[in-house]
Every structure is written in C-alpha cells, then in structure tokens.
Design an enzyme around this catalytic site. Structure first.
Site, PDB file in Angstrom:
ATOM      1  N   HIS A 258      -3.227   7.595   1.665  1.00 26.35           N
ATOM      2  CA  HIS A 258      -3.645   6.255   1.242  1.00 26.35           C
ATOM      3  C   HIS A 258      -5.056   6.017   1.772  1.00 26.35           C
ATOM      4  CE1 HIS A 258      -3.925   2.069   0.537  1.00 26.35           C
ATOM      5  NE2 HIS A 258      -3.723   1.699   1.782  1.00 26.35           N
TER       6      HIS A 258
ATOM      7  N   CYS B 274       0.818  -1.227   0.000  1.00 25.03           N
ATOM      8  CA  CYS B 274       0.000   0.000   0.000  1.00 25.03           C
ATOM      9  C   CYS B 274       0.846   1.269   0.000  1.00 25.03           C
ATOM     10  CB  CYS B 274      -0.952   0.000   1.190  1.00 25.03           C
ATOM     11  SG  CYS B 274      -2.123  -1.352   1.114  1.00 25.03           S
TER      12      CYS B 274
ATOM     13  N   ASN C 149     -10.043   0.070  -0.474  1.00 25.82           N
ATOM     14  CA  ASN C 149      -8.580   0.138  -0.407  1.00 25.82           C
ATOM     15  C   ASN C 149      -8.013  -0.478  -1.691  1.00 25.82           C
ATOM     16  OD1 ASN C 149      -5.866  -0.183   0.119  1.00 25.82           O
ATOM     17  ND2 ASN C 149      -6.151  -0.965   2.200  1.00 25.82           N
TER      18      ASN C 149
HETATM   19  O1  UT7 Z   1      -3.841  -0.613   3.320  1.00 28.20           O
HETATM   20  C1  UT7 Z   1      -3.008  -1.366   4.134  1.00 28.20           C
HETATM   21  C2  UT7 Z   1      -3.199  -1.019   5.516  1.00 28.20           C
HETATM   22  N1  UT7 Z   1      -4.405  -1.591   6.026  1.00 28.20           N
HETATM   23  C3  UT7 Z   1      -5.158  -0.888   6.802  1.00 28.20           C
HETATM   24  O2  UT7 Z   1      -4.866   0.265   6.999  1.00 28.20           O
HETATM   25  C4  UT7 Z   1      -6.310  -1.549   7.503  1.00 28.20           C
HETATM   26  C5  UT7 Z   1      -6.268  -1.170   8.936  1.00 28.20           C
HETATM   27  N2  UT7 Z   1      -7.345  -1.707   9.734  1.00 28.20           N
HETATM   28  C6  UT7 Z   1      -8.633  -1.381   9.609  1.00 28.20           C
HETATM   29  O3  UT7 Z   1      -9.006  -0.664   8.702  1.00 28.20           O
HETATM   30  C7  UT7 Z   1      -9.592  -1.859  10.661  1.00 28.20           C
HETATM   31  O4  UT7 Z   1      -8.861  -2.474  11.696  1.00 28.20           O
HETATM   32  C8  UT7 Z   1     -10.677  -2.845  10.160  1.00 28.20           C
HETATM   33  C9  UT7 Z   1     -11.689  -2.107   9.285  1.00 28.20           C
HETATM   34  C10 UT7 Z   1      -9.994  -3.949   9.371  1.00 28.20           C
HETATM   35  C11 UT7 Z   1     -11.436  -3.448  11.330  1.00 28.20           C
HETATM   36  O5  UT7 Z   1     -11.933  -2.454  12.180  1.00 28.20           O
HETATM   37  P1  UT7 Z   1     -11.702  -2.588  13.784  1.00 28.20           P
HETATM   38  O6  UT7 Z   1     -12.444  -1.480  14.385  1.00 28.20           O
HETATM   39  O7  UT7 Z   1     -10.205  -2.602  14.001  1.00 28.20           O
HETATM   40  O8  UT7 Z   1     -12.392  -3.943  14.142  1.00 28.20           O
HETATM   41  P2  UT7 Z   1     -11.745  -5.288  14.745  1.00 28.20           P
HETATM   42  O9  UT7 Z   1     -10.803  -5.917  13.778  1.00 28.20           O
HETATM   43  O10 UT7 Z   1     -11.237  -5.011  16.112  1.00 28.20           O
HETATM   44  O11 UT7 Z   1     -13.032  -6.218  14.817  1.00 28.20           O
HETATM   45  C12 UT7 Z   1     -14.173  -5.860  15.557  1.00 28.20           C
HETATM   46  C13 UT7 Z   1     -15.231  -6.965  15.405  1.00 28.20           C
HETATM   47  C14 UT7 Z   1     -14.685  -8.386  15.542  1.00 28.20           C
HETATM   48  O12 UT7 Z   1     -15.649  -9.113  16.276  1.00 28.20           O
HETATM   49  P3  UT7 Z   1     -15.424  -9.451  17.841  1.00 28.20           P
HETATM   50  O13 UT7 Z   1     -14.127 -10.229  17.885  1.00 28.20           O
HETATM   51  O14 UT7 Z   1     -15.329  -8.114  18.507  1.00 28.20           O
HETATM   52  O15 UT7 Z   1     -16.645 -10.229  18.179  1.00 28.20           O
HETATM   53  C15 UT7 Z   1     -14.671  -8.916  14.135  1.00 28.20           C
HETATM   54  O16 UT7 Z   1     -14.849 -10.301  14.057  1.00 28.20           O
HETATM   55  O17 UT7 Z   1     -15.816  -6.909  14.096  1.00 28.20           O
HETATM   56  C16 UT7 Z   1     -15.847  -8.218  13.516  1.00 28.20           C
HETATM   57  N3  UT7 Z   1     -15.782  -8.106  12.068  1.00 28.20           N
HETATM   58  C17 UT7 Z   1     -16.864  -7.932  11.292  1.00 28.20           C
HETATM   59  N4  UT7 Z   1     -18.172  -7.848  11.583  1.00 28.20           N
HETATM   60  C18 UT7 Z   1     -19.024  -7.655  10.556  1.00 28.20           C
HETATM   61  C19 UT7 Z   1     -14.679  -8.115  11.282  1.00 28.20           C
HETATM   62  N5  UT7 Z   1     -15.037  -7.965  10.002  1.00 28.20           N
HETATM   63  C20 UT7 Z   1     -16.384  -7.850   9.973  1.00 28.20           C
HETATM   64  C21 UT7 Z   1     -17.338  -7.647   8.942  1.00 28.20           C
HETATM   65  N6  UT7 Z   1     -18.645  -7.563   9.280  1.00 28.20           N
HETATM   66  N7  UT7 Z   1     -16.980  -7.544   7.651  1.00 28.20           N
END
Ligand code: UT7
Length: 323
Positions: free
Chosen positions: A250, A114, A280
C-alpha cells in the site's frame, strides 16, 4: 488438481488533473520539501468535478479486460474495494456493472479503507475457489479528495484519487507453491483503534464528514503489522522472503514502505513504489501499483508477489500470489 485464482489482466485509470506539492504552499503552511521528506509524495491526481469513483473504476476495469483479451460477457462477478462510493447505495460495484453493460453475474463493494484491496482479493479468491465464479473483476477505486479537510495540512497533502483493476480467472493447478495465482492470504482488524484514522461523518450521523488521522500513531502500527502480516501470509504458502520477487505495498508513505521492507530483510530494489506520483489512493493504491509495475516491465509472469496494506479500522492484511 486444484483451482487457483490467476491474474490474467491489469489496468488503471488516473484522473487528468495532477497536483504538485508546491500547489499546497499557496493555501497552507507547508512546503514541497516537508511533504516530500516526510511522506515521499511529490504529486497526486484529483478527480474532476462530476467525475466519480464508479467512473474511474469502470475505466480501470475496461483497461484490465482489454489487457486480458476478454469481453464483459466473460466476467461472472465484480468486487470493488472503496470507502468513497458515488452514493450511499447502491454499491459502486453495481454502478460499474451497469456502465460496463454487464447484465448477468453479481457485483458488490468491500469497505476496508486502505486495506480494501487485500480484502477484495481475498474475497474474490474465495469466490473462485468455492466455484461461485470463474472470472472476477477486482477493482480498487477512490475519490479521497472528496473527504479532505483542506485546512488540515497533516492530512490533505497526503491523499489522491485513482483506480486500478485486475481480472482474476479460475485455472486448474497442482496445489503446489509453484502454481500461478493466489497462494495465500492473511486478514486482520482491530476496531479498538478507530480514533487513529476515521471520517467524522456518515449516513447515520447525517453529514459526509472529513478524514481525521493521527498520522504518527498510524505510522507506529504500520511497519510492525505490515511486516507481520506479510510474513504470516508467506509462511501459509510455505515460502520465505528469499522467494519473493516483488513487494507491492500500500502506497501511503515511503518511510513506511522502506521500514517494512527493512523489517522483512528485503531490498528496496524488490519493492514497487508509486507513492511519489499518486500519493495515498487508499484501496486503489495496490492495483494501481500492480498495473504500473507491470507496464514499467518490473512485474513479469512467474514472479512471486507479496501485497500488504493497513488503514482505518485498523484493518490490515497481505496476499501472496504468483503472477
Ligand atoms: O493509508 C492509511 C494509513 N495511513 C498512513 O499510513 C499514514 C501514516 N502516517 C504518516 O504517513 C506520517 O505520520 C505523516 C506523513 C502523516 C506525518 O509524518 P510524521 O513524521 O509522523 O510527522 P508528525 O505527524 O509527527 O508531525 C511532525 C510535525 C508536526 O509539527 P510539531 O508538532 O512537531 O511542531 C506537524 O504539525 O510536522 C507538522 N506537520 C506539517 N508541517 C508542514 C504536519 N503536516 C505538515 C505539513 N507541512 N503538511
């Protein structure tokens, strides 16, 4: 007098197929609301069957050349940032060279995931400053839809396909911070963080693999490292955030974009945001945002722009340029 690498044209290409968040609700335990609220993404484009990274890169390059009023013969080099090249080799850049009908000069790929476009801009700038090229097509193009695990809801809803391109041209300048063109760059990587974001396959492991990401861990690194690299690049150019007209970040997650702007003390009114429409697109996201930002009338000649990106590696960096 000195040389500067000045942007003289921009272009982009997005595949025809648009996938709204709601489409994922049929196959995954997810909702439009979750995707929108956690990432800011509303839709993304996916390449058609048979449509490749070099196809999209070529379309973006042609648009950038047209915008610059230049012909393929005017270009000395192509630098293409991608992690999803058509083939293991040759480079997607040489495939673009052939598709453009360019029979001179040189072309190569850059792979910094990225952060690829800030790496590509930095390398293209070095080619121009060292006199090895006068005009460089700098492209970011990706087909991340090919490396998604469609059963992994935590990654497959976040990425999209597309391409963006800039034409950089050597122009004589005074050497002051008022010059147009690239004013400073800052690149970083730390390979100890490989496991946070990687593809679990490749040539020497004999399968293409799928993207794996510990999203919340990447998130933790992102805001701090992006604000730091942007500030470092500004300091190198003897500029401050008060001088900045646009941050063109980005486009991974609106919360990262907002967090970085806040940490830098910048208003979101000075940030070009396209993540809602593109998702992304990895190395394509910054040139896409620059091209869209220009066509929206946001980015104008003379504006001071900071681009910043982070991704797999971890690799991150920033470029300060005057449009
Ligand atoms: O471009 C390269 C660099 N990449 C990035 O910059 C990505 C960086 N990260 C992010 O953008 C975010 O961390 C995400 C969008 C990937 C996730 O957001 P988050 O607020 O960090 O959520 P999390 O990973 O802590 O997950 C929260 C909950 C989890 O459930 P539990 O364990 O709390 O029960 C996940 O299983 O959300 C759940 N979850 C979803 N729920 C519904 C993860 N994906 C989904 C989904 N739909 N698609």
């Amino acid at each position: 007098m000195t040389r500067r690498a000045v942007v003289v044209g921009t272009g982009h290409y997005l595949p025809a197929r648009v996938v709204e968040n709601a489409e994922f609700e049929a196959s995954l335990e997810t909702t439009d609301d979750w995707i929108r609220s956690r990432s800011g993404i509303e839709r993304r484009h996916f390449a058609a069957e048979g449509e490749t990274t070099s196809d999209m890169a070529t379309a973006a390059a042609l648009a950038a050349l047209a915008d610059a009023g230049l012909e393929v013969e005017d270009v000395d080099a192509i630098v293409l940032a991608t992690s999803t090249a058509d083939l293991t080799f040759p480079s997607a850049a040489t495939m673009v060279q052939a598709k453009l009908g360019m029979t001179r000069g040189f072309a190569f790929d850059i792979q910094a995931v990225c952060a690829g476009f800030v790496y590509a801009l930095t390398n293209a700038n070095a080619l121009i400053l060292s006199g090895q090229a006068n005009r460089v097509l700098v492209i970011g193009a990706e087909t991340f839809s090919r490396i998604m695990d469609w059963s992994d809801r935590s990654t497959c809803v976040l990425f999209g396909d597309g391409a963006g391109a800039l034409v950089l041209e050597a122009q004589s300048a005074t050497g002051s911070k008022e010059d147009r063109g690239i004013l400073s760059t800052d690149l970083n990587s730390d390979g100890r963080y490989k496991d946070l974001l990687y593809v679990d396959g490749g040539v020497s492991t004999q399968n293409t693999g799928h993207l794996r990401m510990q999203g919340n861990q990447v998130f933790r690194h992102a805001v701090e490292k992006l604000a730091k690299t942007a500030t470092t690049a500004l300091e190198r150019a003897e500029l401050t955030t008060a001088d900045v007209d646009w941050i063109v970040p980005h486009q991974a997650n609106i919360r990262i974009i907002q967090g970085t702007a806040k940490k830098m003390g910048m208003s979101m009114e000075k940030v070009v945001v396209t993540v809602q429409d593109h998702g992304n697109t990895s190395a394509a996201s910054i040139p896409l945002a620059l091209s869209v930002g220009k066509s929206r009338g946001q980015i104008k000649a003379g504006d001071l722009i900071v681009t910043e990106a982070i991704g797999g590696g971890l690799a991150w960096g920033a470029v300060v340029l005057r449009w």
